[in-house]
Structures are given as structure tokens and as C-alpha cells.
Design a protein around this motif. Structure first.
Motif, PDB file in Angstrom:
ATOM      1  N   PRO A 138      -7.656  -7.636 -21.579  1.00 39.10           N
ATOM      2  CA  PRO A 138      -7.766  -6.593 -20.556  1.00 39.10           C
ATOM      3  C   PRO A 138      -8.943  -6.873 -19.629  1.00 39.10           C
ATOM      4  CG  PRO A 138      -7.446  -5.625 -22.728  1.00 39.10           C
ATOM      5  CD  PRO A 138      -7.716  -7.079 -22.945  1.00 39.10           C
ATOM      6  N   ARG A 139      -8.753  -6.608 -18.356  1.00 42.21           N
ATOM      7  CA  ARG A 139      -9.786  -6.945 -17.378  1.00 42.21           C
ATOM      8  C   ARG A 139     -10.006  -5.777 -16.410  1.00 42.21           C
ATOM      9  NH1 ARG A 139      -5.262 -11.107 -15.930  1.00 42.21           N
ATOM     10  NH2 ARG A 139      -4.937 -10.518 -18.089  1.00 42.21           N
ATOM     11  N   PRO A 140     -11.088  -5.819 -15.660  1.00 40.69           N
ATOM     12  CA  PRO A 140     -11.343  -4.739 -14.700  1.00 40.69           C
ATOM     13  C   PRO A 140     -10.256  -4.700 -13.634  1.00 40.69           C
ATOM     14  CG  PRO A 140     -12.868  -6.548 -14.368  1.00 40.69           C
ATOM     15  CD  PRO A 140     -12.146  -6.837 -15.641  1.00 40.69           C
ATOM     16  N   ASP A 189      -2.681   6.241 -12.422  1.00 39.64           N
ATOM     17  CA  ASP A 189      -2.056   6.281 -13.746  1.00 39.64           C
ATOM     18  C   ASP A 189      -1.273   5.006 -14.032  1.00 39.64           C
ATOM     19  OD1 ASP A 189      -3.097   8.800 -14.155  1.00 39.64           O
ATOM     20  OD2 ASP A 189      -1.226   9.864 -13.733  1.00 39.64           O
ATOM     21  N   VAL A 190      -0.572   4.501 -13.019  1.00 36.59           N
ATOM     22  CA  VAL A 190       0.170   3.251 -13.192  1.00 36.59           C
ATOM     23  C   VAL A 190      -0.778   2.117 -13.549  1.00 36.59           C
ATOM     24  CG1 VAL A 190       1.521   1.488 -11.989  1.00 36.59           C
ATOM     25  CG2 VAL A 190       2.078   3.908 -11.671  1.00 36.59           C
ATOM     26  N   LEU A 191      -1.874   2.014 -12.827  1.00 35.53           N
ATOM     27  CA  LEU A 191      -2.826   0.928 -13.059  1.00 35.53           C
ATOM     28  C   LEU A 191      -3.513   1.082 -14.412  1.00 35.53           C
ATOM     29  CD1 LEU A 191      -4.194  -1.572 -11.887  1.00 35.53           C
ATOM     30  CD2 LEU A 191      -5.853  -0.067 -10.780  1.00 35.53           C
ATOM     31  N   ARG A 192      -3.957   2.292 -14.717  1.00 35.16           N
ATOM     32  CA  ARG A 192      -4.656   2.537 -15.982  1.00 35.16           C
ATOM     33  C   ARG A 192      -3.793   2.184 -17.180  1.00 35.16           C
ATOM     34  NH1 ARG A 192      -4.764   8.515 -16.976  1.00 35.16           N
ATOM     35  NH2 ARG A 192      -2.620   7.890 -17.468  1.00 35.16           N
ATOM     36  N   VAL A 220      -4.979  -4.211 -18.092  1.00 36.95           N
ATOM     37  CA  VAL A 220      -6.137  -3.520 -17.517  1.00 36.95           C
ATOM     38  C   VAL A 220      -7.025  -2.918 -18.596  1.00 36.95           C
ATOM     39  CG1 VAL A 220      -6.798  -1.506 -16.127  1.00 36.95           C
ATOM     40  CG2 VAL A 220      -4.972  -3.039 -15.345  1.00 36.95           C
ATOM     41  N   ASP A 221      -8.330  -3.065 -18.409  1.00 39.99           N
ATOM     42  CA  ASP A 221      -9.303  -2.326 -19.206  1.00 39.99           C
ATOM     43  C   ASP A 221      -9.422  -0.935 -18.581  1.00 39.99           C
ATOM     44  OD1 ASP A 221     -11.539  -1.145 -20.335  1.00 39.99           O
ATOM     45  OD2 ASP A 221     -12.847  -2.880 -20.085  1.00 39.99           O
ATOM     46  N   PRO A 222      -8.879   0.103 -19.219  1.00 41.34           N
ATOM     47  CA  PRO A 222      -8.843   1.421 -18.583  1.00 41.34           C
ATOM     48  C   PRO A 222     -10.211   2.047 -18.378  1.00 41.34           C
ATOM     49  CG  PRO A 222      -8.141   1.572 -20.870  1.00 41.34           C
ATOM     50  CD  PRO A 222      -8.257   0.107 -20.555  1.00 41.34           C
ATOM     51  N   THR A 223     -11.232   1.477 -18.981  1.00 39.84           N
ATOM     52  CA  THR A 223     -12.586   1.999 -18.780  1.00 39.84           C
ATOM     53  C   THR A 223     -13.298   1.343 -17.595  1.00 39.84           C
ATOM     54  OG1 THR A 223     -13.728   0.394 -20.210  1.00 39.84           O
ATOM     55  CG2 THR A 223     -12.753   2.334 -21.272  1.00 39.84           C
ATOM     56  N   ARG A 224     -12.626   0.391 -16.941  1.00 42.14           N
ATOM     57  CA  ARG A 224     -13.246  -0.321 -15.814  1.00 42.14           C
ATOM     58  C   ARG A 224     -12.270  -0.396 -14.640  1.00 42.14           C
ATOM     59  NH1 ARG A 224     -15.888  -5.865 -17.073  1.00 42.14           N
ATOM     60  NH2 ARG A 224     -14.043  -6.230 -18.379  1.00 42.14           N
ATOM     61  N   GLN A 249     -12.001   9.553 -13.521  1.00 40.44           N
ATOM     62  CA  GLN A 249     -12.831   8.725 -14.396  1.00 40.44           C
ATOM     63  C   GLN A 249     -12.728   7.263 -13.981  1.00 40.44           C
ATOM     64  OE1 GLN A 249     -15.011  10.135 -16.804  1.00 40.44           O
ATOM     65  NE2 GLN A 249     -14.397  11.815 -15.442  1.00 40.44           N
ATOM     66  N   VAL A 250     -13.357   6.962 -12.866  1.00 37.81           N
ATOM     67  CA  VAL A 250     -13.387   5.601 -12.344  1.00 37.81           C
ATOM     68  C   VAL A 250     -14.833   5.133 -12.309  1.00 37.81           C
ATOM     69  CG1 VAL A 250     -11.284   5.905 -11.013  1.00 37.81           C
ATOM     70  CG2 VAL A 250     -13.486   6.402  -9.935  1.00 37.81           C
TER      71      VAL A 250
END
Length: 253
Positions: free
Chosen positions: A50-52, A121-124, A129-133, A155-156
């Protein structure tokens, strides 16, 4: 991607792809409350884990080649990039129709915010994807929409507006902004005159703890990052892109 015109090809080439990169892209159909939407995802398939990620919100012409190029540029930098569709599948207006379509969302800010949230939401939820970044950026109409999304408490990691209209709220509506803001604006933008910048900053100042920056580029009109248009200012474009990169490096760390 379809073949690009020379100005967009030159823009894409300002970010060379790493030698070991495998940049890919695909259309992503999704929906919001029954309205079909159609976004564009770009990523480096050669990267592991997972990546930013960066959500990109389009200008008043809708999701098109310009934001797709920006998505490719971000993918070359190592981000998963998703160009969201705020307007709806197939809604890609030109001229006066673009202004009319954009105004319909400016008059309905809850809908504008919700459409950006649907793209987020799609991207997260993408497994790459790292959902925290995740950060959000936007151009013109999209810059305004990105800032409105930040007001929801999204929460971005951060939000970047390129020559977006700076909407102010009375009473101030910044209590829920949860991450830093970077506003990149033109010093000769009739859509965002100095008075609008000052009013926007005054609203941000109602939060002593809010992390924000406003950068103004001399001589830059509205849409100064759009190559091939009379408004394009290559120096302001390059400097604003560099400012965004530094901001993302900081907030994604």
C-alpha cells in the motif's frame, strides 16, 4: 490514455517516469446516490505494498485529459492518483455550459462536498492505497471543492487548491478542518482578487491551531496551470507544482 496534444505531452514530460516504473491507468465507474460517476485511476504497478495516494478534483470542464495527465504525473512520483468525477458520467461541459454546471454545485455546497467524498471513498478503499496517507488536490472549480471537502472533517493528510475560488462562510466553518491546507493562487486572478484572499485568510485565522499557507504568484491569472490556454503561466505552474510536491512530502511522512 488517448494521444495527447503537444502542450499536455510537454506537461507530462516534466515528470519523467522512473526507469523501473510500470505506470498503468484505468477507468473507474462508481456512483453517488444513484448518479453514475466515471473517474480515472493511475498508479505504478511496479511498486509494492500500500502506498500514499492523491485524490484530484477537476476544473469546471469536468474530468478530462488535463486531470488525467496530472494523475499520471503523480503516479510517476509514486502515488496512487484518482481523478474523481464530481459532475457525473459523460457530463463534460464546455464554454457557457461549464460555467452553468459549476455554478449549480457552488449553489449546492453539500452536494459538492458529497461528490468529492464519493471519490475519496473509492480511492481509500483501493487495495493499493494506504488509507492513512491520502491527500486531496484540485484545480479551479476543483480547488474550491477540495477546500469544501476539508471543511467536512475529512481524514486526509492535507489539501491543496490550485487557483480555486476561495469560498468564505458566515459564520466561519473551519472548526472541523483536520489537516493542513495549501492554497496556491494567482496574483492577477480576477476571480480571486486580493479582497477574496484576505477574507479567506481571516476565516482561517478564527482557528489558532489551523495549519495553512497561501502562496500568491505574481502576474498569474485564473487557471494559470492549464497549458495550451491563454492563462497559462509556465513559471507559476512549475513553482506551484514544486510547492505541492514539498507539501505532500511533508504531510505524507
Amino acid at each position: 490514455m488517448t494521444s495527447l496534444d503537444a502542450s499536455l505531452t510537454a506537461l507530462l514530460d516534466t515528470v519523467p517516469a522512473p526507469a523501473d516504473a510500470d505506470i498503468r491507468a484505468e477507468r473507474v465507474p462508481y456512483d453517488h446516490d444513484g448518479t453514475a460517476l466515471d473517474g480515472f485511476l493511475a498508479w505504478d504497478a511496479g511498486a509494492d505494498g500500500p502506498r500514499p495516494a492523491v485524490l484530484i478534483v477537476h476544473d469546471w470542464n469536468g474530468e478530462g485529459e488535463y486531470v488525467r495527465v496530472r494523475a499520471q504525473m503523480l503516479a510517476r512520483l509514486g502515488y496512487v492518483a484518482f481523478a474523481a468525477d464530481v459532475y457525473g458520467a459523460g457530463v463534460r461541459p464546455e464554454g457557457d455550459d461549464a460555467a452553468t454546471t459549476a455554478q449549480s454545485f457552488y449553489r449546492d455546497l453539500p452536494l459538492m462536498r458529497a461528490r468529492v467524498a464519493a471519490g475519496y471513498d473509492v480511492l481509500r478503499d483501493d487495495a493499493r492505497v494506504d488509507p492513512t496517507r491520502i491527500a486531496v488536490i484540485g484545480y479551479c472549480f476543483g480547488g474550491s471543492a477540495a477546500l469544501e471537502f476539508a471543511r467536512t472533517g475529512a481524514q486526509v493528510r492535507g489539501t491543496v487548491s490550485f487557483h480555486g475560488a476561495l469560498i468564505t462562510h458566515a459564520p466561519a466553518d473551519v472548526a472541523r478542518v483536520a489537516s493542513p491546507l495549501l492554497v496556491l493562487t494567482g496574483g492577477s486572478d480576477p476571480v480571486v482578487p486580493d479582497s477574496a484572499v484576505i477574507a479567506f485568510q481571516d476565516e482561517l485565522r478564527t482557528r489558532d491551531d489551523l495549519d495553512w499557507q497561501v502562496v500568491t504568484y505574481s502576474g498569474a491569472p485564473h487557471a494559470f496551470t492549464r497549458p495550451g490556454s491563454p492563462a497559462y503561466r509556465p513559471v507559476a505552474d512549475a513553482r506551484s507544482w514544486a510547492a505541492m510536491r514539498a507539501f505532500l512530502d511533508e504531510v505524507m511522512a
